[in-house]
Design an enzyme around this catalytic site. Structure first.
Site, short mmCIF file in Angstrom:
data_model
loop_
_atom_site.label_atom_id
_atom_site.label_comp_id
_atom_site.label_asym_id
_atom_site.label_seq_id
_atom_site.Cartn_x
_atom_site.Cartn_y
_atom_site.Cartn_z
N GLU A 80 1.19 -0.64 0.16
CA GLU A 80 0.09 0.20 0.02
C GLU A 80 1.10 1.35 0.01
O GLU A 80 1.91 1.20 0.51
CB GLU A 80 -0.61 0.29 0.91
CG GLU A 80 -2.11 1.45 1.17
CD GLU A 80 -2.51 1.39 2.54
OE1 GLU A 80 -3.50 1.78 3.23
OE2 GLU A 80 -2.10 0.19 4.10
N LYS A 155 -10.53 -0.34 -1.91
CA LYS A 155 -10.52 -0.42 -0.67
C LYS A 155 -11.56 -0.24 0.26
O LYS A 155 -12.10 0.76 0.16
CB LYS A 155 -8.81 -0.01 0.20
CG LYS A 155 -8.84 0.00 1.59
CD LYS A 155 -7.98 0.59 2.02
CE LYS A 155 -7.79 0.29 3.52
NZ LYS A 155 -6.42 0.96 4.61
N CYS A 198 -4.05 -4.40 3.36
CA CYS A 198 -4.31 -3.39 5.04
C CYS A 198 -5.36 -3.63 5.97
O CYS A 198 -5.69 -4.54 6.58
CB CYS A 198 -4.48 -2.09 4.75
SG CYS A 198 -3.42 -1.39 6.04
#
Length: 323
Positions: A80, A155, A198
């Site tokens: 990321e 995301k 993440c």
């Protein structure tokens, strides 16, 4: 100049890349190439220290990708924020690009030139209404060996967390649009790869959904904070591997990006039994190179058939109450 080898973790990994501790410096090289006669494909899980300097970041990532290819990797995983990590909201927004912009175009050319697949986890992608709302997506992009973008996952769980006394205060939703859906796993040379980013790691529903769609490898490119990483990073990655009986690959950011932010590091690879195959440690940039043996996944699932024993989704909501 100081050189440090990435940690091997508890289980030996075939090869590692030595890099200088400075992010902008060149890689020393791969000790030996994975055997060309190996029946298993090779993945490279990278650890970097991005800054607001996009050109320096690309140069360093390019060196890692080239070294990974030299070491026999057919797919390379970057973390990321591989493109940059800004020092303020405005800088983060101003540096963002569209998928058709310069940075991703350069990575597609690199993938094609080296004939290698790339997982670019956490690209700052300008939103569809950028001109009016100046908001971005946090996008995980898969590029094939021909330089084609074959999948984009945006995301879906945004990191809005304040931990008083632990030095953590981030509000990703202030400028980021949550993705609207999951993306089916992508067939790659190393297996079917399910995409997360993440903070998605904390939501087992996502990994189980990807498993139901045939994922064999889960990937969580990340920039974990030092405080949350020290407490939760490894245990979460191992938990996702154990409950899905998949490989888990997690490229990571490490060290200081600027005066306001640092990342935990420890880019990790975990096998379907939950064993750590490789760990890049918490100080230096570099990578782990590892063979992906899908027979290990099949053995694990056959010997402990958890997925066959899992009840249908309605069973787990049978207590009622709020969803």
């Amino acid at each position: 100049m100081f050189v440090l080898r990435c940690s091997l973790g508890r289980t030996p990994v075939k090869h590692l890349l030595d890099c200088h501790s400075s992010w902008g410096s060149s890689c020393i090289g791969v000790h030996q190439r994975m055997s060309s006669s190996s029946p298993h494909p090779v993945a490279a899980v990278c650890q970097v220290t991005a800054t607001p300097d996009k050109e320096a970041n690309f140069t360093a990532c390019k060196r890692l990708v080239e070294a990974a290819k030299e070491g026999g990797a057919s797919m390379v995983f970057l973390p990321e924020g591989f493109d940059y990590i800004g020092s303020s909201r405005e800088e983060t927004l101003n540096l963002s690009e569209r998928l058709t912009g310069d940075i991703i175009s350069r990575y597609t050319l690199l993938a094609k030139k080296l004939s290698v697949w790339l997982s670019l986890g956490g690209f700052h992608e300008r939103g569809h209404d950028w001109e009016t709302d100046r908001r971005i997506y946090n996008s995980h992009i898969i590029i094939n060996e021909k330089g084609d973008i074959v999948s984009v996952y945006r995301k879906s769980h945004l990191f809005d967390v304040e931990l008083p006394g632990r030095g953590v205060s981030l509000k990703e939703s202030a400028f980021t649009i949550p993705g609207s859906s999951l993306i089916p796993p992508v067939q790659t040379p190393i297996g079917k790869v399910g995409l997360g980013i993440c903070y998605d790691l904390r939501f087992p529903e996502l990994s189980l959904a990807l498993l139901r769609q045939g994922a064999e490898i889960l990937t969580y490119p990340s920039a974990f904070t030092v405080a949350t990483g020290a407490a939760h990073w490894e245990v979460l990655l191992r938990a996702r591997a154990i409950e899905t009986q998949c490989f888990v690959l997690a490229a990571a950011q490490v060290g200081s990006h600027h005066e306001k932010r640092s990342s935990y590091g420890h880019a990790l690879a975990v096998d379907p039994w939950g064993v750590v195959m490789g760990d890049c440690g918490g100080e230096n940039t570099g990578m782990v190179l590892l063979e992906i043996d899908l027979e290990k996944l099949r053995d694990t699932q056959r010997n402990m058939p958890v997925q066959q024993h899992r009840r249908d989704t309605s069973f787990y909501y049978s207590l009622g109450g709020k969803d």
